[in-house]
Design a protein around this motif. Structure first.
Motif, PDB file in Angstrom:
ATOM      1  N   ALA A 123       0.833  -1.207   0.000  1.00 31.40           N
ATOM      2  CA  ALA A 123       0.000   0.000   0.000  1.00 31.40           C
ATOM      3  C   ALA A 123       0.864   1.252   0.000  1.00 31.40           C
ATOM      4  N   GLN A 124       0.428   2.234  -0.800  1.00 28.51           N
ATOM      5  CA  GLN A 124       1.192   3.468  -0.935  1.00 28.51           C
ATOM      6  C   GLN A 124       0.768   4.548   0.058  1.00 28.51           C
ATOM      7  N   ASP A 125      -0.452   4.453   0.568  1.00 25.87           N
ATOM      8  CA  ASP A 125      -0.922   5.470   1.516  1.00 25.87           C
ATOM      9  C   ASP A 125      -1.677   4.795   2.652  1.00 25.87           C
ATOM     10  N   ALA A 126      -1.966   5.568   3.689  1.00 29.11           N
ATOM     11  CA  ALA A 126      -2.589   5.027   4.896  1.00 29.11           C
ATOM     12  C   ALA A 126      -3.999   4.529   4.622  1.00 29.11           C
ATOM     13  N   GLU A 127      -4.750   5.219   3.766  1.00 27.86           N
ATOM     14  CA  GLU A 127      -6.125   4.799   3.490  1.00 27.86           C
ATOM     15  C   GLU A 127      -6.159   3.442   2.793  1.00 27.86           C
ATOM     16  N   GLU A 128      -5.288   3.262   1.811  1.00 20.08           N
ATOM     17  CA  GLU A 128      -5.234   1.976   1.107  1.00 20.08           C
ATOM     18  C   GLU A 128      -4.789   0.858   2.043  1.00 20.08           C
ATOM     19  N   ARG A 129      -3.831   1.175   2.923  1.00 21.88           N
ATOM     20  CA  ARG A 129      -3.331   0.176   3.875  1.00 21.88           C
ATOM     21  C   ARG A 129      -4.424  -0.194   4.882  1.00 21.88           C
ATOM     22  N   THR A 130      -5.171   0.792   5.354  1.00 18.76           N
ATOM     23  CA  THR A 130      -6.255   0.518   6.306  1.00 18.76           C
ATOM     24  C   THR A 130      -7.323  -0.374   5.679  1.00 18.76           C
ATOM     25  N   HIS A 131      -7.677  -0.080   4.431  1.00 17.90           N
ATOM     26  CA  HIS A 131      -8.694  -0.893   3.743  1.00 17.90           C
ATOM     27  C   HIS A 131      -8.203  -2.335   3.584  1.00 17.90           C
ATOM     28  N   ALA A 132      -6.934  -2.502   3.225  1.00 16.44           N
ATOM     29  CA  ALA A 132      -6.385  -3.854   3.057  1.00 16.44           C
ATOM     30  C   ALA A 132      -6.374  -4.611   4.378  1.00 16.44           C
ATOM     31  N   ILE A 133      -6.042  -3.906   5.457  1.00 16.01           N
ATOM     32  CA  ILE A 133      -6.018  -4.564   6.770  1.00 16.01           C
ATOM     33  C   ILE A 133      -7.430  -4.956   7.201  1.00 16.01           C
ATOM     34  N   GLN A 134      -8.405  -4.095   6.886  1.00 16.74           N
ATOM     35  CA  GLN A 134      -9.792  -4.444   7.201  1.00 16.74           C
ATOM     36  C   GLN A 134     -10.232  -5.688   6.434  1.00 16.74           C
ATOM     37  N   GLN A 135      -9.857  -5.769   5.169  1.00 17.86           N
ATOM     38  CA  GLN A 135     -10.171  -6.958   4.379  1.00 17.86           C
ATOM     39  C   GLN A 135      -9.449  -8.185   4.921  1.00 17.86           C
ATOM     40  N   LEU A 136      -8.238  -7.958   5.387  1.00 15.40           N
ATOM     41  CA  LEU A 136      -7.471  -9.058   5.977  1.00 15.40           C
ATOM     42  C   LEU A 136      -8.154  -9.574   7.242  1.00 15.40           C
ATOM     43  N   GLN A 137      -8.654  -8.646   8.060  1.00 16.71           N
ATOM     44  CA  GLN A 137      -9.361  -9.050   9.278  1.00 16.71           C
ATOM     45  C   GLN A 137     -10.651  -9.780   8.949  1.00 16.71           C
ATOM     46  N   ALA A 138     -11.389  -9.292   7.946  1.00 18.16           N
ATOM     47  CA  ALA A 138     -12.632  -9.967   7.549  1.00 18.16           C
ATOM     48  C   ALA A 138     -12.334 -11.374   7.035  1.00 18.16           C
ATOM     49  N   GLY A 139     -11.268 -11.526   6.267  1.00 15.43           N
ATOM     50  CA  GLY A 139     -10.888 -12.849   5.781  1.00 15.43           C
ATOM     51  C   GLY A 139     -10.488 -13.779   6.911  1.00 15.43           C
ATOM     52  N   ALA A 140      -9.772 -13.226   7.896  1.00 14.22           N
ATOM     53  CA  ALA A 140      -9.379 -14.048   9.052  1.00 14.22           C
ATOM     54  C   ALA A 140     -10.612 -14.494   9.835  1.00 14.22           C
ATOM     55  N   ASP A 141     -11.607 -13.600   9.959  1.00 15.92           N
ATOM     56  CA  ASP A 141     -12.844 -13.969  10.656  1.00 15.92           C
ATOM     57  C   ASP A 141     -13.571 -15.089   9.910  1.00 15.92           C
ATOM     58  N   ARG A 142     -13.632 -15.015   8.577  1.00 14.64           N
ATOM     59  CA  ARG A 142     -14.280 -16.068   7.797  1.00 14.64           C
ATOM     60  C   ARG A 142     -13.541 -17.395   7.935  1.00 14.64           C
ATOM     61  N   ALA A 143     -12.208 -17.336   7.912  1.00 16.14           N
ATOM     62  CA  ALA A 143     -11.426 -18.563   8.066  1.00 16.14           C
ATOM     63  C   ALA A 143     -11.625 -19.170   9.447  1.00 16.14           C
ATOM     64  N   ALA A 144     -11.671 -18.307  10.479  1.00 16.09           N
ATOM     65  CA  ALA A 144     -11.888 -18.809  11.842  1.00 16.09           C
ATOM     66  C   ALA A 144     -13.269 -19.435  11.968  1.00 16.09           C
ATOM     67  N   ARG A 145     -14.263 -18.831  11.328  1.00 10.18           N
ATOM     68  CA  ARG A 145     -15.628 -19.373  11.353  1.00 10.18           C
ATOM     69  C   ARG A 145     -15.656 -20.754  10.691  1.00 10.18           C
ATOM     70  N   LEU A 146     -14.981 -20.870   9.549  1.00  8.47           N
ATOM     71  CA  LEU A 146     -14.944 -22.149   8.838  1.00  8.47           C
ATOM     72  C   LEU A 146     -14.246 -23.213   9.673  1.00  8.47           C
TER      73      LEU A 146
END
Length: 314
Positions: A123-146
């Motif tokens: 990520a080149q800026d803080a907003e893009e990095r924050t969005h990617a981290i949020q997606q990463l957290q959502a993916g981790a939650d889905r994996a934990a649920r599975l």
């Protein structure tokens, strides 16, 4: 009057009788023993054949035993062993399918986590990095649920019989609804509970899992601002939501493991209703699906047999 007897004649007579008895026994008993040994060996040959087949076979070979000319007396034993092999083979095949399905299902969320991690690193800026981290957290939650759903399936699959005792179904439902209160508030979902004092003959841990999956699924698939209603009646448990629902022609399919409906925004594991159906089966109950209130959403009803439930007297 006196009568005389010759002891020598009597002794000679006794001796002859003894020899006539001992000589046949001396030669006959070994012959009889040998004949019995041979007959026993011949009779036990089918058992030896069965033991030999079991001793030399590999653990993966679970086909039926085929002893030659098995006598009637041991056929029930051979049939029982073959039936055991069949059940073990069925169990192993189910475990192989479960492992393959689990590996396939875990591959996608894990790959997604890796991609999101790379996006966050680049990520080149803080907003893009924050969005990617949020997606990463959502993916981790889905994996934990599975993973959690897979662990539950692995736990309940071997269950053949449950240790049952009277369970306060209304109290158990209140407990699970309270635990999901935060989840409902986060999505601005109105969670309603209607209960009648009811006792169910069952396993509290398994019923807790069933309730958790029903309520969790209802909240998960209901859009923000929707409503989830949970109702406990004399012989039923009903969870109704205002989510997208399930088309009538797909309602039988959703009880299959890893089955997902096409076109849904929320991405589930495809295991929730299969877990519910399995636990209901272990309790002698059945699960019915129907439209929710007003023909929209989904209503899931678990119907317990009448002898398994009884209302509590206040």
């Amino acid at each position: 009057m006196l009568v005389a007897e010759n002891h020598a004649v009597r002794d000679e007579l006794i001796g002859r009788i003894v020899w006539r008895l001992l000589i046949p026994a001396f030669f006959g008993l070994p012959l009889l023993g040998a004949w019995m040994w041979l007959a026993t060996r011949r009779g036990l040959q089918p058992l030896d054949a069965v033991a030999g087949q079991i001793a030399i076979r590999e653990p993966s070979r679970l086909h039926a035993l085929t002893p030659a000319e098995a006598p009637e007396e041991i056929r029930p034993l051979v049939e029982s062993i073959n039936h055991l092999f069949s059940r073990v083979e069925h169990t192993l095949e189910a475990e192989r399918r479960f492992t393959a399905d689990a590996a396939h299902e875990l591959r996608t969320p894990l790959a997604a986590l890796g991609i999101q991690a790379q996006v966050a690193l680049r990520a080149q800026d803080a907003e893009e990095r924050t969005h990617a981290i949020q997606q990463l957290q959502a993916g981790a939650d889905r994996a934990a649920r599975l993973v959690n759903q897979l662990l539950i399936l692995a736990r309940i699959d071997p269950e053949k019989g449950l240790h049952k005792q009277p369970v306060l179904l209304d109290h158990l439902t209140e407990e699970i609804c309270a635990a999901h209160g935060t989840m409902a508030l986060d999505k601005n979902i109105h969670l309603e509970l209607e209960t009648a004092a009811t006792v169910v003959s069952g396993n509290a841990d398994m019923l807790r899992i069933l309730l958790r999956n029903l309520i969790d699924n209802a909240i998960y698939y209901t859009p923000a601002g929707g409503r989830v209603n949970v109702q406990v009646a004399e012989n039923s448990l009903t969870v109704t939501d205002t989510g997208p629902g399930i088309p009538a022609h797909e309602r039988e399919q959703v009880f299959r493991r890893f089955y997902r409906l096409a076109g849904q925004e929320a991405q589930g594991s495809g295991l929730g209703l299969s877990i519910v159906a399995r636990i209901a089966e272990l309790h002698g109950a059945r699960v019915e699906l129907a439209d929710g209130d007003g023909g929209s959403g989904l209503m899931v009803r678990v119907l317990f047999s009448s002898h398994a439930t009884s209302p509590l007297q206040s």
